[in-house]
Design an enzyme around this catalytic site. Structure first.
Site, PDB file in Angstrom:
ATOM      1  N   GLY A  88      52.844  55.023 -28.861  1.00  0.00           N
ATOM      2  CA  GLY A  88      53.338  55.303 -27.520  1.00  0.00           C
ATOM      3  C   GLY A  88      53.689  56.756 -27.310  1.00  0.00           C
ATOM      4  O   GLY A  88      53.169  57.644 -27.994  1.00  0.00           O
ATOM      5  N   LEU A 119      45.938  49.499 -26.723  1.00  0.00           N
ATOM      6  CA  LEU A 119      46.463  50.866 -26.697  1.00  0.00           C
ATOM      7  C   LEU A 119      46.979  51.293 -28.079  1.00  0.00           C
ATOM      8  O   LEU A 119      47.787  50.600 -28.680  1.00  0.00           O
ATOM      9  CB  LEU A 119      47.616  50.901 -25.682  1.00  0.00           C
ATOM     10  CG  LEU A 119      48.312  52.245 -25.503  1.00  0.00           C
ATOM     11  CD1 LEU A 119      47.392  53.258 -24.876  1.00  0.00           C
ATOM     12  CD2 LEU A 119      49.571  52.058 -24.650  1.00  0.00           C
ATOM     13  N   ASP A 120      46.539  52.440 -28.545  1.00  0.00           N
ATOM     14  CA  ASP A 120      46.996  52.989 -29.834  1.00  0.00           C
ATOM     15  C   ASP A 120      46.738  52.033 -30.991  1.00  0.00           C
ATOM     16  O   ASP A 120      47.400  52.113 -32.030  1.00  0.00           O
ATOM     17  CB  ASP A 120      48.497  53.314 -29.813  1.00  0.00           C
ATOM     18  CG  ASP A 120      48.827  54.457 -28.872  1.00  0.00           C
ATOM     19  OD1 ASP A 120      47.890  55.102 -28.375  1.00  0.00           O
ATOM     20  OD2 ASP A 120      50.005  54.696 -28.640  1.00  0.00           O
ATOM     21  N   GLU A 121      45.810  51.108 -30.818  1.00  0.00           N
ATOM     22  CA  GLU A 121      45.587  50.140 -31.881  1.00  0.00           C
ATOM     23  C   GLU A 121      44.116  50.098 -32.279  1.00  0.00           C
ATOM     24  O   GLU A 121      43.696  49.214 -33.010  1.00  0.00           O
ATOM     25  CB  GLU A 121      46.015  48.731 -31.419  1.00  0.00           C
ATOM     26  CG  GLU A 121      47.481  48.573 -31.169  1.00  0.00           C
ATOM     27  CD  GLU A 121      48.265  48.306 -32.444  1.00  0.00           C
ATOM     28  OE1 GLU A 121      47.668  48.296 -33.532  1.00  0.00           O
ATOM     29  OE2 GLU A 121      49.487  48.129 -32.329  1.00  0.00           O
TER      30      GLU A 121
END
Lengths: 288, 288, 288, 288
Positions: A204, A230-232
């Site tokens: 994040g 997201l971000d994964e």
């Protein structure tokens, strides 16, 4: 050493099964192509086979079409997904940025000097700030502002631009917008993002500030493929940098930028050299 | 993941020529052996080909003799030098030491815990100091004192001991004697030495003191094969460690020991996993 | 965190003697200055004392002249060499280059973005190639060609330029000329050179080619002060990069450039933040 | 270089205020003590001052009691927390383990060779497995089994043992039990734990398996102080290790052990050299 001009990269992956390697190597031999570099890996937990071969054609008039047709026959029984790329191919990369310029500057430098064999048909930003940098390198700069209300429209503009540019790879070089699920879908697996932390720590926003609060002694960066989480997305490569108590959040930001640049550039390099294979949420990366 | 028991490592190298890869891969397929890991490299400057394959036999009664005979026929036209080793083979390693015990202790720990799949039939030293360490691990300790006058005789004792132990690899774990040319000849290419510097910087004695005098900001260690040139044998791997002005020579010595241990252990591990190929004064190392 | 504007760096070094620290700290307290960061080191082998203090004046009208006069009295009995620098001082740096642009590009980026708080009154080169890069950054570019016959004349041109620019630091950012002894003398201790090897290994020309021949597994870079001994000046900092058998000399060159850039930038940063002390052939560097 | 015998470490911390440094340095000068190493740091965000001085007494009969009384007077107005320790002090360290022995083995080696100047009055375990290792080093081994039902009782046994041993530091060298809040309270700030991940990523159990699932390209270890928040104590130091797709979870475990050992040993070394200051959830660490 510069690879000779008649050199190609052949990659493939499929379910594990006897004969997968031979499907490539026998075909290459039969067609008179010399393998200069070869890596394969069999993932026992996933029962999945990955291979990358670099070969040199002994024939100065390499017939790509014939090679493709012939190899397709070999690959078919294994349901291989495969790719063939000339070593000298210059991948068309569209770069997306916001206001931070360190990653863009670094990529442009590697582009300008030929260290990254890419073309950059477009730089896209939601801010006008980095136009000068693009101009100096003679690269078209597209400024598509974004507001919560115009997000959908802006993403369509971005998408049109990416398509018209004929992009083979999209690089989010510190593009500071959360992509919509639809946009993630479009870019799934062929866009690289640089996240300024050692994911999965500090997902994040403002990861360096989070890192400061935790008092960590190492910060890092993660280059990963965009997917719908997201971000994964699947991690391609990560870099790390030692820090200490005297680094305030702003210092961590500055300190982290070197490692972001290097990590992102390495990921792009791996990708365009066809070293990266995606499978589920993991990657197989045959290093250079 | 522990490799399954019917898994083998096949390595080969020869002059570059069309069909080298296929000589292995076609044979492996024909004999029903599944390749789980494959690396090849073609050295364009040296015109030399190197390959390492890990394969799993689908037959629980793998016939090693038949495999060897069959493969020898494939290898012969290419004049390949090759080796076949079961993954579970425990290499017989003779360790030579003097008084420093950090590398020995580290190797013994990896041996004891199974991280290094080796047997140690003998520890040889020119000093009695480390006998206790050997005893605790239940390993025979041979103390062969040396003086300038007895060097030849001592080296013969060492050599007899190495042979009687059936050594497949000799490791000089900070053995502080310069080997005679005759001894180097005997050990050429199958003994690993750890030099406590980043060769070729600081050859010879007391490298940390040399490093202190130069005011370097990094010290390191080099694991290399013994050959007939002192401290000039082919490098397998190197490690590095940051230092600063506050490190006096004795501190550099202490600081360097961690990196010596890790570097030596990594080299031994590469060697016994058949990842290292020797060619002239260079090595090809397929990393794990 | 940006240091507040009334913050200063005081450094000093002298022979080891009781009271050296107190000479600074008592004076700082007496003059109402708050120490925010303090490092001292006493070199027992050299009997030499080094100290660096960062302090914040509680008085918004810090009287530099009065401070200097007052401190000179404290320093005199110890024969201290000392310096006082406002934290916000932008050091005047003259950069010298030839044709390689990676280090220059990197320094200019850090300059442009404010990461390196410097001014660059001049870029000097023996080639015209990098003028465009200088122009884009609005920095005067001086092209002084050199031949064996004109070496003396060219060095005088360079020297005049350095002096007229008011340089406080000269950075040889891959300047590919061997400086004459006279020029080394002029730059002794206040010019930083980047050598593309881990000195003292691979001195001289084409270190990456030397490294290839030796088959090393690590390459690196060394930032050092220029003195009268070619490639032997006091080392400020060193960086390192892993390589392997697949890196041909040209690959080592490319691979090494990242580490050259980072190493040089770090050295410049240490220097302008007054973290580096020169003493004989060694440096004391208080890290950030 | 071995510090001379009349050398001491003085540390202090307190709220930021003019005169804090001088409180130490003036006193040291007045009492004829020579500062050989000095570090201070002022945390602007926390308004907190930290200092560590190493000094050499010129008087061979250093009067510790008188020094303490005198310094207490200086420290009192600043409400300093401070400590005085002879450099040659051997810290009493109690080590707690379960079945993994790599960290214990590493610490014992550094203890045995004098690299870690500690005494180990007790090794405590909830398993009998590592008794042999303790015995060989001549260290009392306390086996206190634990079940969910006996947890409280066992922790009391452990605590009694720690107290009777006169422990100055407790090291959890892969002790695989979650401590109760009461036990955390007892050990708060003076027990060091090694967590086998780069915290805050992969908290809790089986971090290497978590790391495998995420497909990370770096694994690491974190040494931190125990406090009342599981895996959240203040971080002292962290180490990192590159991994790739070919590392199955068991390989990550093995690969991580080197970095765990080194990271834990570094943290212990920092602690006993009084380089670490605790403040809230962060540490200030003056490096060696």
């Amino acid at each position: 050493m510069q690879p000779e001009s008649n050199t190609w990269i052949l990659t493939a992956h499929c379910e594990s099964r006897l004969g997968t390697v031979d499907a490539l190597t026998a075909y290459l031999r039969r067609t008179g192509n010399y393998i200069t570099e070869l890596n394969s890996f069999d993932d026992r937990l996933a029962s999945r086979f990955f291979i990358r071969a670099v070969f040199r054609s002994s024939d100065s008039q390499f017939d790509e079409q014939a090679f493709r047709e012939g190899f397709a026959e070999q690959a078919e029984p294994f349901a291989m997904e495969w790719s063939l790329t000339p070593v000298h191919h210059r991948t068309k990369v569209v770069i997306m940025v916001s206001k931070y310029d360190h990653c863009l500057n670094d990529l442009l430098y590697r582009y300008r000097t030929g260290h990254l064999p890419i073309e950059i048909p477009a730089i896209i930003s939601n801010h006008p700030d980095l136009r000068g940098l693009a101009d100096w390198h003679g690269i078209p700069y597209y400024h598509f502002p974004i507001t919560p209300e115009t997000k959908l429209k802006q993403e369509n503009q971005v998408w049109d631009c990416i398509q018209q540019a004929g992009a083979e790879l999209v690089v989010l070089a510190r593009y500071m917008q959360v992509l919509s699920p639809a946009m993630c879908e479009r870019l799934d697996g062929w866009a690289i993002n640089i996240h300024h932390s050692l994911l999965p720590g500090f997902k994040g926003a403002r990861p360096y500030h989070q890192a400061y609060e935790k008092g960590v002694k190492l910060v890092g960066a993660t280059a990963h493929y965009v997917n719908n989480a997201l971000d994964e997305g699947p991690i391609i490569t990560q870099g790390v940098q030692a820090v200490d108590h005297a680094h305030y959040p702003e210092d961590l930001v500055a300190k982290g930028q070197d490692i972001e640049c290097i990590t992102l550039a390495r990921a792009v390099s791996y990708h365009i050299e066809k070293r990266v294979f995606l499978h589920g949420n993991r990657t197989v990366v045959f290093p250079s």
